[in-house]
Motif scaffolding. Structure first.
Motif, PDB file in Angstrom:
ATOM      1  N   LEU A   7       0.753   9.801  10.693  1.00 18.76           N
ATOM      2  CA  LEU A   7       0.695   8.460  10.101  1.00 18.76           C
ATOM      3  C   LEU A   7      -0.712   8.126   9.618  1.00 18.76           C
ATOM      4  CD1 LEU A   7       3.037   6.560  12.569  1.00 18.76           C
ATOM      5  CD2 LEU A   7       3.550   7.214  10.200  1.00 18.76           C
ATOM      6  N   LEU A   8      -1.720   8.505  10.389  1.00 21.49           N
ATOM      7  CA  LEU A   8      -3.104   8.266   9.961  1.00 21.49           C
ATOM      8  C   LEU A   8      -3.440   9.053   8.692  1.00 21.49           C
ATOM      9  CD1 LEU A   8      -5.010   8.233  13.361  1.00 21.49           C
ATOM     10  CD2 LEU A   8      -4.698   6.317  11.788  1.00 21.49           C
ATOM     11  N   LEU A   9      -3.005  10.300   8.630  1.00 19.31           N
ATOM     12  CA  LEU A   9      -3.301  11.115   7.448  1.00 19.31           C
ATOM     13  C   LEU A   9      -2.573  10.604   6.206  1.00 19.31           C
ATOM     14  CD1 LEU A   9      -3.392  14.636   9.093  1.00 19.31           C
ATOM     15  CD2 LEU A   9      -5.331  13.315   8.206  1.00 19.31           C
ATOM     16  N   VAL A  10      -1.357  10.132   6.375  1.00 22.27           N
ATOM     17  CA  VAL A  10      -0.654   9.518   5.247  1.00 22.27           C
ATOM     18  C   VAL A  10      -1.372   8.237   4.831  1.00 22.27           C
ATOM     19  CG1 VAL A  10       1.514   8.413   4.541  1.00 22.27           C
ATOM     20  CG2 VAL A  10       1.562  10.595   5.745  1.00 22.27           C
ATOM     21  N   GLY A  11      -1.882   7.497   5.797  1.00 22.98           N
ATOM     22  CA  GLY A  11      -2.685   6.312   5.485  1.00 22.98           C
ATOM     23  C   GLY A  11      -3.939   6.658   4.717  1.00 22.98           C
ATOM     24  N   VAL A  12      -4.595   7.748   5.098  1.00 24.13           N
ATOM     25  CA  VAL A  12      -5.782   8.216   4.372  1.00 24.13           C
ATOM     26  C   VAL A  12      -5.412   8.604   2.951  1.00 24.13           C
ATOM     27  CG1 VAL A  12      -7.477  10.099   4.261  1.00 24.13           C
ATOM     28  CG2 VAL A  12      -7.071   8.902   6.423  1.00 24.13           C
ATOM     29  N   PHE A  13      -4.290   9.265   2.785  1.00 23.93           N
ATOM     30  CA  PHE A  13      -3.796   9.618   1.448  1.00 23.93           C
ATOM     31  C   PHE A  13      -3.697   8.367   0.574  1.00 23.93           C
ATOM     32  CE2 PHE A  13       0.223   9.653  -1.025  1.00 23.93           C
ATOM     33  CZ  PHE A  13      -0.132  10.547  -2.023  1.00 23.93           C
ATOM     34  N   ALA A  14      -3.147   7.289   1.138  1.00 28.57           N
ATOM     35  CA  ALA A  14      -3.004   6.046   0.376  1.00 28.57           C
ATOM     36  C   ALA A  14      -4.365   5.413   0.079  1.00 28.57           C
ATOM     37  CB  ALA A  14      -2.119   5.060   1.139  1.00 28.57           C
ATOM     38  N   VAL A  15      -5.288   5.470   1.015  1.00 23.21           N
ATOM     39  CA  VAL A  15      -6.642   4.932   0.794  1.00 23.21           C
ATOM     40  C   VAL A  15      -7.317   5.664  -0.356  1.00 23.21           C
ATOM     41  CG1 VAL A  15      -8.984   4.806   1.761  1.00 23.21           C
ATOM     42  CG2 VAL A  15      -7.033   4.050   3.124  1.00 23.21           C
ATOM     43  N   VAL A  16      -7.292   6.978  -0.306  1.00 18.62           N
ATOM     44  CA  VAL A  16      -7.941   7.773  -1.353  1.00 18.62           C
ATOM     45  C   VAL A  16      -7.288   7.516  -2.702  1.00 18.62           C
ATOM     46  CG1 VAL A  16      -8.402  10.136  -2.146  1.00 18.62           C
ATOM     47  CG2 VAL A  16      -8.759   9.526   0.252  1.00 18.62           C
ATOM     48  N   GLY A  17      -5.971   7.441  -2.713  1.00 18.61           N
ATOM     49  CA  GLY A  17      -5.269   7.159  -3.966  1.00 18.61           C
ATOM     50  C   GLY A  17      -5.639   5.807  -4.541  1.00 18.61           C
ATOM     51  N   ARG A  18      -5.665   4.786  -3.700  1.00 21.51           N
ATOM     52  CA  ARG A  18      -6.032   3.438  -4.175  1.00 21.51           C
ATOM     53  C   ARG A  18      -7.456   3.418  -4.703  1.00 21.51           C
ATOM     54  NH1 ARG A  18      -2.046  -0.078  -5.284  1.00 21.51           N
ATOM     55  NH2 ARG A  18      -3.664  -1.643  -5.316  1.00 21.51           N
ATOM     56  N   LEU A  19      -8.364   4.018  -3.964  1.00 19.72           N
ATOM     57  CA  LEU A  19      -9.765   4.008  -4.390  1.00 19.72           C
ATOM     58  C   LEU A  19      -9.975   4.805  -5.672  1.00 19.72           C
ATOM     59  CD1 LEU A  19     -11.632   4.326  -0.980  1.00 19.72           C
ATOM     60  CD2 LEU A  19     -11.512   2.316  -2.476  1.00 19.72           C
ATOM     61  N   SER A  20      -9.275   5.903  -5.822  1.00 20.43           N
ATOM     62  CA  SER A  20      -9.485   6.729  -7.013  1.00 20.43           C
ATOM     63  C   SER A  20      -8.870   6.117  -8.264  1.00 20.43           C
ATOM     64  CB  SER A  20      -8.955   8.140  -6.800  1.00 20.43           C
ATOM     65  OG  SER A  20      -7.560   8.128  -6.657  1.00 20.43           O
ATOM     66  N   HIS A  21      -7.838   5.290  -8.101  1.00 18.32           N
ATOM     67  CA  HIS A  21      -7.182   4.711  -9.271  1.00 18.32           C
ATOM     68  C   HIS A  21      -7.523   3.247  -9.525  1.00 18.32           C
ATOM     69  CE1 HIS A  21      -4.808   8.222 -10.226  1.00 18.32           C
ATOM     70  NE2 HIS A  21      -4.600   8.371  -8.934  1.00 18.32           N
ATOM     71  N   HIS A  22      -7.915   2.539  -8.473  1.00 20.72           N
ATOM     72  CA  HIS A  22      -8.169   1.109  -8.622  1.00 20.72           C
ATOM     73  C   HIS A  22      -9.618   0.725  -8.341  1.00 20.72           C
ATOM     74  CE1 HIS A  22      -3.909   0.336  -9.174  1.00 20.72           C
ATOM     75  NE2 HIS A  22      -3.694   1.171  -8.175  1.00 20.72           N
ATOM     76  N   GLY A  23     -10.364   1.614  -7.719  1.00 20.26           N
ATOM     77  CA  GLY A  23     -11.781   1.362  -7.464  1.00 20.26           C
ATOM     78  C   GLY A  23     -12.054   0.416  -6.307  1.00 20.26           C
ATOM     79  N   THR A  24     -11.045  -0.292  -5.850  1.00 22.56           N
ATOM     80  CA  THR A  24     -11.207  -1.192  -4.711  1.00 22.56           C
ATOM     81  C   THR A  24     -10.035  -0.978  -3.762  1.00 22.56           C
ATOM     82  OG1 THR A  24      -9.987  -2.975  -5.790  1.00 22.56           O
ATOM     83  CG2 THR A  24     -12.378  -2.964  -6.083  1.00 22.56           C
ATOM     84  N   LEU A  25     -10.201  -1.494  -2.556  1.00 27.68           N
ATOM     85  CA  LEU A  25      -9.158  -1.340  -1.563  1.00 27.68           C
ATOM     86  C   LEU A  25      -8.920  -2.679  -0.886  1.00 27.68           C
ATOM     87  CD1 LEU A  25      -7.310   0.655  -0.036  1.00 27.68           C
ATOM     88  CD2 LEU A  25      -9.178   0.934   1.601  1.00 27.68           C
ATOM     89  N   THR A  26      -7.685  -3.129  -0.937  1.00 26.51           N
ATOM     90  CA  THR A  26      -7.274  -4.316  -0.195  1.00 26.51           C
ATOM     91  C   THR A  26      -6.125  -3.903   0.727  1.00 26.51           C
ATOM     92  OG1 THR A  26      -5.586  -4.975  -1.804  1.00 26.51           O
ATOM     93  CG2 THR A  26      -7.835  -5.826  -2.155  1.00 26.51           C
ATOM     94  N   ALA A  27      -5.897  -4.704   1.751  1.00 27.05           N
ATOM     95  CA  ALA A  27      -4.803  -4.389   2.673  1.00 27.05           C
ATOM     96  C   ALA A  27      -3.461  -4.387   1.944  1.00 27.05           C
ATOM     97  CB  ALA A  27      -4.790  -5.382   3.828  1.00 27.05           C
ATOM     98  N   GLY A  28      -3.258  -5.353   1.078  1.00 32.86           N
ATOM     99  CA  GLY A  28      -2.005  -5.418   0.327  1.00 32.86           C
ATOM    100  C   GLY A  28      -1.832  -4.249  -0.615  1.00 32.86           C
ATOM    101  N   GLY A  29      -2.895  -3.876  -1.296  1.00 41.04           N
ATOM    102  CA  GLY A  29      -2.833  -2.728  -2.192  1.00 41.04           C
ATOM    103  C   GLY A  29      -2.567  -1.440  -1.441  1.00 41.04           C
ATOM    104  N   TRP A  30      -3.250  -1.302  -0.304  1.00 41.03           N
ATOM    105  CA  TRP A  30      -3.026  -0.112   0.522  1.00 41.03           C
ATOM    106  C   TRP A  30      -1.568  -0.056   0.971  1.00 41.03           C
ATOM    107  CZ3 TRP A  30      -1.365   0.187   5.601  1.00 41.03           C
ATOM    108  CH2 TRP A  30      -1.337   1.474   6.123  1.00 41.03           C
ATOM    109  N   TRP A  31      -1.055  -1.180   1.460  1.00 39.37           N
ATOM    110  CA  TRP A  31       0.319  -1.212   1.960  1.00 39.37           C
ATOM    111  C   TRP A  31       1.313  -0.861   0.855  1.00 39.37           C
ATOM    112  CZ3 TRP A  31       2.860  -0.517   6.103  1.00 39.37           C
ATOM    113  CH2 TRP A  31       4.203  -0.875   6.179  1.00 39.37           C
ATOM    114  N   THR A  32       1.097  -1.386  -0.346  1.00 39.38           N
ATOM    115  CA  THR A  32       1.984  -1.093  -1.472  1.00 39.38           C
ATOM    116  C   THR A  32       2.072   0.408  -1.720  1.00 39.38           C
ATOM    117  OG1 THR A  32       1.527  -3.220  -2.500  1.00 39.38           O
ATOM    118  CG2 THR A  32       2.332  -1.474  -3.952  1.00 39.38           C
TER     119      THR A  32
END
Length: 110
Positions: A7-32
């Protein structure tokens, strides 16, 4: 332990994806981004439990990888999120590395 790691590694996958495509990270964006893959991970873990497979085995990592990927992509599609071919390819490779390689490494250390 492996469930938490997955679960943590899948969460990291989402963090990296959000940061690489959106440049910022919010809890809502990460959850989406994360929730479809987290659900897929849990579905795969349920399958492992039913099959009584040892979670540390590399083959179990493959089950978790494919569950996270396939269920995740189906849920993304159903919820109107993108499933562009390039994204599917990157997600396949990154989730595979994140969910299988730690188990291979743990097996090699034993």
């Amino acid at each position: 332990m492996w469930l938490v790691v997955d679960l943590l590694l899948v969460g990291v996958f989402a963090v990296v994806g959000r940061l690489s495509h959106h440049g910022t990270l919010t809890a809502g964006g990460w959850w989406t981004t994360a929730w479809p893959f987290l659900v897929g991970t849990l579905v795969a873990w349920a399958a492992l439990a039913v099959a009584r497979r040892p979670p540390a085995a590399p083959t179990s990592g493959v089950v978790v990888w494919l569950g996270a990927l396939v269920v995740g992509m189906l849920l993304r599609q159903a919820s109107g999120q993108g499933t562009a071919t390039a994204f599917v390819v990157v997600a396949t490779l990154v989730l595979g590395a994140l969910l299988v390689l730690p188990r291979v490494g743990a097996r090699a250390r034993r």
